[in-house]
Structures are given as C-alpha cells and as structure tokens.
Design an enzyme around this catalytic site. Structure first.
Site, PDB file in Angstrom:
ATOM      1  N   THR A 198       0.848  -1.195   0.000  1.00 48.31           N
ATOM      2  CA  THR A 198       0.000   0.000   0.000  1.00 48.31           C
ATOM      3  C   THR A 198       0.883   1.244   0.000  1.00 48.31           C
ATOM      4  O   THR A 198       2.038   1.174   0.414  1.00 48.31           O
ATOM      5  CB  THR A 198      -0.859  -0.046   1.273  1.00 48.31           C
ATOM      6  N   VAL A 227     -13.133  -4.699   2.045  1.00 46.31           N
ATOM      7  CA  VAL A 227     -12.555  -3.366   2.210  1.00 46.31           C
ATOM      8  C   VAL A 227     -11.563  -3.433   3.363  1.00 46.31           C
ATOM      9  O   VAL A 227     -11.875  -3.990   4.423  1.00 46.31           O
ATOM     10  CB  VAL A 227     -13.649  -2.315   2.509  1.00 46.31           C
ATOM     11  N   ASP A 229      -8.358  -1.407   5.788  1.00 47.41           N
ATOM     12  CA  ASP A 229      -8.308  -0.245   6.688  1.00 47.41           C
ATOM     13  C   ASP A 229      -8.032   1.066   5.949  1.00 47.41           C
ATOM     14  O   ASP A 229      -8.440   2.134   6.412  1.00 47.41           O
ATOM     15  CB  ASP A 229      -7.205  -0.443   7.736  1.00 47.41           C
ATOM     16  N   GLY A 252      -4.907  -5.296   7.099  1.00 50.23           N
ATOM     17  CA  GLY A 252      -5.988  -4.350   7.334  1.00 50.23           C
ATOM     18  C   GLY A 252      -6.974  -4.692   8.442  1.00 50.23           C
ATOM     19  O   GLY A 252      -7.419  -3.795   9.168  1.00 50.23           O
TER      20      GLY A 252
HETATM   21  N1  ASP Z   1      -3.709  -2.278   4.769  1.00 46.04           N
HETATM   22  C1  ASP Z   1      -3.997  -2.714   3.431  1.00 46.04           C
HETATM   23  C2  ASP Z   1      -5.245  -3.546   3.431  1.00 46.04           C
HETATM   24  O1  ASP Z   1      -5.440  -4.326   4.333  1.00 46.04           O
HETATM   25  C3  ASP Z   1      -2.910  -3.524   2.844  1.00 46.04           C
HETATM   26  C4  ASP Z   1      -1.568  -2.884   2.892  1.00 46.04           C
HETATM   27  O2  ASP Z   1      -1.290  -2.041   3.728  1.00 46.04           O
HETATM   28  O3  ASP Z   1      -0.732  -3.229   2.060  1.00 46.04           O
HETATM   29  O4  ASP Z   1      -5.999  -3.448   2.493  1.00 46.04           O
END
Ligand code: ASP
Length: 331
Positions: A198, A227, A229, A252
């Site tokens: 991300t 969905v 975080d 997340g």
């Molecule tokens: N936090 C993001 C999610 O769970 C994934 C990530 O941080 O790479 O969608």
C-alpha cells in the site's frame, strides 16, 4: 517546519529477497514521490496537495500495490481503496471498490463487464469526494460514476495489470491457503509471498496544517468486495491539526479493529503523548498484541515525524526543511 513522510507498504521485506536493481528501483521511486510532495510544500502549497502529489507518483508506479500494479482479488479483479484527510477542519474523502476487471475467460461475471475503464489515481477521486461532494465515503459503481462526472482520469484495465502481481495471485488462488484466514500459519505464508505494498503520505505545510492520504489495491486474493483499513477514516488514515496525520499499512483487519490511526490521535489528545510515543504504543503494543503486522507514518502540526513498523521492513521516506532527506526499506 515543513515535513513530508511517505510509505510504500510494510511486510516481510528482506534484503536477501531483493536484487540490487530492484532495491534501487524502490529507493528511486520513493525519492521521486518524496520530492514531488516536498516540492508542493516548498512552494507554499497545502499539506493536502503535498500528500496527493506524493501518492499519485506511487500509484502510477507499478512496483507498488496501489493504482497501477494493484493486487488481484480472488476473482481476478483489481479493486482499489483510497482516502485523504485534512487536519485543519477534519474534512475527509474516501473511496473503496474502485474496480478494474481482468480475466474475462476465467471469470464469466468479469467477462460481462470487461472493458470497463477505471480510475487511474484513486487518491484524486478521494480528494474530489472531500472537496466537491457533501459526502465522505463513496463505494463501487457510485464512486466510479462520480469519477466520470468529475472528469477524473480513467484508464483501461490493461493499465492496471502487472504480470508480477498476477503471478503472485495465480500462485495462491487455488491453494488451500488462499483465503486470508487468520491462523498464524496462513498469515505468515501470505505475508512472505506478497508483502503489502500500500502507499501513503503525511505532511505538514508552512501554515502548520497537516494531512494524510493512503491508497491501496488491498491484499492478494482478498474476497471481492472486501474493504481494508486504508480508506476507513480513523483506521488506516486520519488527520487532525490538534494531534497528528497518519497513514497506515499492514494487515488491514486488525488495523480496523484497533482503529489504529485514530488510536494514535487519541493517545496524544487524551494522554498527552508525543507523536513518537503514541505511534510506538499503537504499533509495537496494541497492534502487535493483535497480530496486526505492519506499520504507519505520521507527522504532527509542528512538523515532527515518525515512521514505525513491527514487520521486517517498510518502504518509507521523509524530507523536511531541516535537512532530513532519507528513503529506506529494512528495519
Ligand atoms: N492495509 C492494506 C489492506 O489491508 C494492505 C496494505 O497495507 O498493504 O488493504
């Protein structure tokens, strides 16, 4: 003090898994994004525009799991989430389920809507929701339609595709371990396979206003419609001039349960902790105790910054007007 921090995802990022070329490509990409965001601040621009500029660069780079190069869902689709928040007045915009569709042959439903064009930079759409709608959060088709109405840049499916993410997905899509089942074993395997990736930014501008933005394709082989975080205000993204601007990355589900970004703000507001202390407490204790692997970056309205993770690595960078200018990957 003007400051910008960025991240490009956290996870089991180990030096031994990296080639010198790939490492350089990541570091160069981080520096380019950092420079883009910092240039906005240097010209007296707002924290909102700075985080947006940095995130757009990372979304456009196929190495990161956001915009172009996003990971694939169980269905072989790409579904992107993003959010942006302004600390001055708590205005926020978020979008989820921004969808690009692949694999018409392998997925009939996807075939039916193949050729759909999707939002090139989800963070720009989130900013549009923040400034030009009276809502905070738009999802799926409604978000895509809003993008079209607002004249947001769209791209065909092919734009978002990357062989690298596709191969990662193919490797786990049929296995018993495909789901993000929360046993340790599965989780560790998933982390090792794919990292997170991300992207996000947090900035403090010349007027002491702060902002944060996060953008992601989510997690490989996630259920369609899932969905994370990142677009949830308070979980993966939060900004309040009184406390901090935070962008998170990691697994997340625990970040949502911990209301991770807002937890930092709360510890600062209610317990008088510094940014560093509050982030440390949240990442190294609260999230760690919940098996919440990942990290976060943050700034406060004085321009102080912190970048903390409980995973092996986190792509990250920081630049300010006191001469700090660093990009790094490992712990
Ligand atoms: N936090 C993001 C999610 O769970 C994934 C990530 O941080 O790479 O969608």
């Amino acid at each position: 003090m003007i400051t910008i921090c960025i991240h490009g995802g956290a996870g089991t990022i180990l030096k031994e898994d990296m080639t010198p070329e790939l490492e350089k490509a990541y570091l160069d990409a981080l520096q380019t994004a950092l420079n883009a965001g910092y240039a906005v601040l240097e010209e007296g621009g707002t924290a909102v525009n700075a985080v947006k500029a940095a995130v757009v660069v990372l979304e456009d780079n196929v190495l990161f799991n956001a915009g172009r190069g996003s990971v694939f869902t169980k269905k072989g689709t790409q579904e992107m989430d993003a959010a942006i928040m302004r600390g001055q007045d708590l205005e926020a915009g978020a979008v989820c389920g921004i969808r690009s569709v692949r694999n018409p042959v392998e997925d009939l439903e996807a075939g039916a809507v193949c050729g759909i064009r999707s939002v090139r930079n989800p963070v720009e759409l989130a900013a549009e929701v923040m400034t030009n709608s009276n809502h905070v959060f738009l999802s799926g088709k409604g978000a895509n339609d809003f993008a079209i109405k607002q004249g947001i840049k769209l791209e065909p499916d092919e734009f978002f595709f990357s062989q690298f993410r596709y191969d990662q997905w193919k490797a786990i899509r049929d296995s018993d371990n495909y789901a993000l089942d929360h046993t340790h074993h599965h989780l560790e395997e998933l982390m090792r396979d794919k990292k997170f990736g991300t992207v996000g930014a947090a900035a403090c501008d010349v007027n002491g206003n702060i902002a944060a933005a996060t953008s992601t394709g989510g997690m490989t082989n996630k259920k369609y419609g899932r969905v994370g975080d990142s677009p949830i205000i308070g979980a993966g993204t939060y900004a309040n001039n009184k406390t901090c601007a935070i962008s998170c990355t990691g697994h997340g589900e625990p970040f949502i349960k911990a209301v991770a970004a807002y937890n930092v703000s709360c510890l600062m507001e209610m317990k008088g902790m510094s940014l560093q202390q509050a982030m440390d407490e949240t990442v190294m204790h609260k999230l760690k105790d919940m098996d919440g692997e990942g990290g976060m970056i943050g700034v406060d309205a004085a321009g102080n910054f912190a970048m903390i993770f409980n995973s092996a690595g986190m792509y990250r960078g920081v630049k300010n007007d006191k001469g700090v200018n660093e990009v790094s990957i490992y712990g």
